[in-house]
Design a protein around this motif. Structure first.
Motif, PDB file in Angstrom:
ATOM      1  N   GLU A 149      -6.207   5.013  -7.298  1.00  0.00           N
ATOM      2  CA  GLU A 149      -6.952   4.688  -6.084  1.00  0.00           C
ATOM      3  C   GLU A 149      -7.610   3.313  -6.173  1.00  0.00           C
ATOM      4  OE1 GLU A 149      -6.895   6.106  -3.298  1.00  0.00           O
ATOM      5  OE2 GLU A 149      -5.867   7.962  -3.840  1.00  0.00           O
ATOM      6  N   GLU A 150      -7.929   2.870  -7.386  1.00  0.00           N
ATOM      7  CA  GLU A 150      -8.476   1.530  -7.558  1.00  0.00           C
ATOM      8  C   GLU A 150      -7.402   0.480  -7.279  1.00  0.00           C
ATOM      9  OE1 GLU A 150     -11.465  -1.387  -8.890  1.00  0.00           O
ATOM     10  OE2 GLU A 150     -11.422   0.544  -7.876  1.00  0.00           O
ATOM     11  N   LYS A 153      -6.562   0.133  -3.443  1.00  0.00           N
ATOM     12  CA  LYS A 153      -7.587  -0.587  -2.673  1.00  0.00           C
ATOM     13  C   LYS A 153      -7.340  -2.097  -2.722  1.00  0.00           C
ATOM     14  CE  LYS A 153     -11.239   2.873  -3.217  1.00  0.00           C
ATOM     15  NZ  LYS A 153     -12.521   3.202  -3.906  1.00  0.00           N
ATOM     16  N   ASP A 154      -6.997  -2.596  -3.907  1.00  0.00           N
ATOM     17  CA  ASP A 154      -6.726  -4.033  -4.019  1.00  0.00           C
ATOM     18  C   ASP A 154      -5.491  -4.440  -3.223  1.00  0.00           C
ATOM     19  OD1 ASP A 154      -8.882  -4.833  -5.499  1.00  0.00           O
ATOM     20  OD2 ASP A 154      -7.853  -4.775  -7.430  1.00  0.00           O
ATOM     21  N   GLU A 178     -16.940  -2.246  -0.965  1.00  0.00           N
ATOM     22  CA  GLU A 178     -15.614  -2.517  -0.421  1.00  0.00           C
ATOM     23  C   GLU A 178     -15.755  -3.474   0.757  1.00  0.00           C
ATOM     24  OE1 GLU A 178     -12.975  -1.628  -1.940  1.00  0.00           O
ATOM     25  OE2 GLU A 178     -14.089  -0.391  -3.364  1.00  0.00           O
ATOM     26  N   ASN A 228     -10.386  -8.081  -7.549  1.00  0.00           N
ATOM     27  CA  ASN A 228     -10.977  -6.935  -8.214  1.00  0.00           C
ATOM     28  C   ASN A 228     -12.381  -7.260  -8.704  1.00  0.00           C
ATOM     29  OD1 ASN A 228     -10.879  -4.842 -10.908  1.00  0.00           O
ATOM     30  ND2 ASN A 228      -9.996  -4.096  -9.008  1.00  0.00           N
ATOM     31  N   GLU A 282       0.833  -1.198   0.000  1.00  0.00           N
ATOM     32  CA  GLU A 282       0.000   0.000   0.000  1.00  0.00           C
ATOM     33  C   GLU A 282       0.871   1.252   0.000  1.00  0.00           C
ATOM     34  OE1 GLU A 282      -3.552   2.054   2.723  1.00  0.00           O
ATOM     35  OE2 GLU A 282      -2.603   0.178   3.362  1.00  0.00           O
ATOM     36  N   LYS A 337      -4.133  -3.075  -0.616  1.00  0.00           N
ATOM     37  CA  LYS A 337      -4.421  -3.056   0.822  1.00  0.00           C
ATOM     38  C   LYS A 337      -5.053  -4.382   1.239  1.00  0.00           C
ATOM     39  CE  LYS A 337      -7.195  -0.694   4.329  1.00  0.00           C
ATOM     40  NZ  LYS A 337      -8.155   0.420   4.608  1.00  0.00           N
ATOM     41  N   ARG A 359     -14.935  -7.048  -5.981  1.00  0.00           N
ATOM     42  CA  ARG A 359     -15.254  -5.658  -5.654  1.00  0.00           C
ATOM     43  C   ARG A 359     -16.142  -5.018  -6.715  1.00  0.00           C
ATOM     44  NH1 ARG A 359     -10.817  -2.788  -6.180  1.00  0.00           N
ATOM     45  NH2 ARG A 359     -11.914  -0.972  -5.320  1.00  0.00           N
TER      46      ARG A 359
END
Length: 362
Positions: free
Chosen positions: A337-338, A341-342, A229, A220, A138, A344, A223
């Motif tokens: 930002e996409e 998220k993955d 999320e 992904n 991250e 993390k 999501r």
């Protein structure tokens, strides 16, 4: 199925083919200069997939290369007409800053090197296209985002499936829910690595392992299928060839819980062929199988609706979409930002597998 629902599905599918691909050819700018793309890393994906796909694009042109293998250069120059002035190695790629023929630097090196070269690209003042997964951690993802923001360049992550039309239909259904509330999602992807010693994907430092290499597709998909999320994750990792997979995971199972109560079961493997996305809802189901191969993505629903829109090249569509965001100065479809998220969640999956505990994501 009622006639109203059938009409809704038909109209939704047609509409998504035009509207959920936000930068369709309907909005191409006539006579616009093509976006010059420089590929960083001339491995199999660049050689066999991206470079040929660039020849199919309307808004892109392969204008440069960065490689640490000098013997590859003559072949690439001959095939794609790349001049000496547009050929770089990893120590000289910062000089791309002075090259007006290169607008985008596409990072196609092993995952563990994404952050280093994506940041170099941003610092050269060029737009950054970064292959998935975005980076190993991250923190690395955030460093890439910060560098792009600092240099005022666009950043997009190479999640080609989010550009693919059948997948776009399913993404739209996360909101419209034509089959009712989503109960469970099953996302599985894998292939059998027969000569693993020859691939960097066994190297943990370079970002190898099933979860990084393939599992992000399943993650992904969970999501974008739910449109949510996850709030927690559990995971298990299994290795059937411990003498080969000494550093990385061969197979990873993970389960995600979402705020709506939906549950996603993910599986990824470098030891077994897997390729399905299945969504079970209150009033039916839908599936893509295969759901993330380079060609042949197709599916169906419980009431017989077919998801079988064909495109010649996912990668060409992806790069044209991303080029149009530069030409029109609009938001990219898959921003940094996409990707963060993955990653993390990927880090949490490894933590959950190691500890055997449920890891909170909120």
């Amino acid at each position: 199925m009622t006639s109203n629902r059938r009409t809704f599905i038909k109209n939704t599918s047609l509409l998504l083919g035009y509207t959920l691909l936000p930068y369709t050819n309907l909005y191409a700018i006539s006579g616009q200069k093509q976006i010059g793309v420089c590929l960083v890393g001339l491995g199999n994906y660049s050689t066999q997939i991206l470079a040929p796909a660039l020849q199919l694009t309307k808004h892109c042109k392969l204008t440069g290369i960065v490689t640490g293998s000098p013997w590859k250069i003559p072949k690439w120059q001959k095939r794609y007409g790349i001049p000496d002035t547009n050929v770089y190695n990893y120590d000289t790629m910062h000089q791309i800053a002075n090259n007006p023929n290169i607008d985008v630097i596409y990072i196609v090196v092993p995952t563990g090197l994404h952050a280093k070269y994506a940041i170099n690209a941003a610092n050269a003042g060029k737009h950054v296209w970064c292959e998935k997964p975005m980076a190993k951690t991250e923190a690395e993802c955030r460093a890439i985002i910060d560098a792009c923001e600092k240099n005022k360049v666009k950043l997009t992550i190479g999640y080609r499936m989010q550009h693919e039309p059948n997948t776009r239909t399913i993404i739209g259904w996360a909101n419209s829910k034509p089959y009712g509330k989503i109960k469970t999602v099953r996302a599985e992807i894998g292939y059998h690595v027969r000569n693993p010693a020859r691939t960097w994907r066994l190297n943990a430092e370079l970002g190898g392992g099933a979860m990084y290499d393939l599992g992000v597709y399943a993650l992904n998909a969970a999501r974008y299928t739910t449109g949510e999320e996850p709030i927690s994750v559990t995971a298990q990792q299994i290795t059937t060839r411990p003498k080969i997979f000494t550093e990385t995971d061969e197979t990873t199972h993970f389960m995600l819980e979402f705020p709506s109560g939906a549950i996603a079961h993910g599986k990824t493997s470098l030891g077994k062929s897997l390729h399905e996305l299945y969504v079970d809802c209150e009033n039916g189901w839908y599936t893509l199988a295969p759901f993330s191969m380079y060609t042949g993505v197709e599916g169906k629903t419980s009431d017989g609706t077919l998801l079988n829109t064909y495109i010649e090249s996912q990668q060409a569509l992806q790069m044209d979409d991303d080029a149009r965001s530069i030409i029109n100065n609009t938001a990219v479809l898959v921003p940094g930002e996409e990707g963060i998220k993955d990653i993390k969640i990927v880090e949490a999956i490894y933590k959950a597998a190691k500890s055997g505990e449920t890891i909170s994501l909120i």
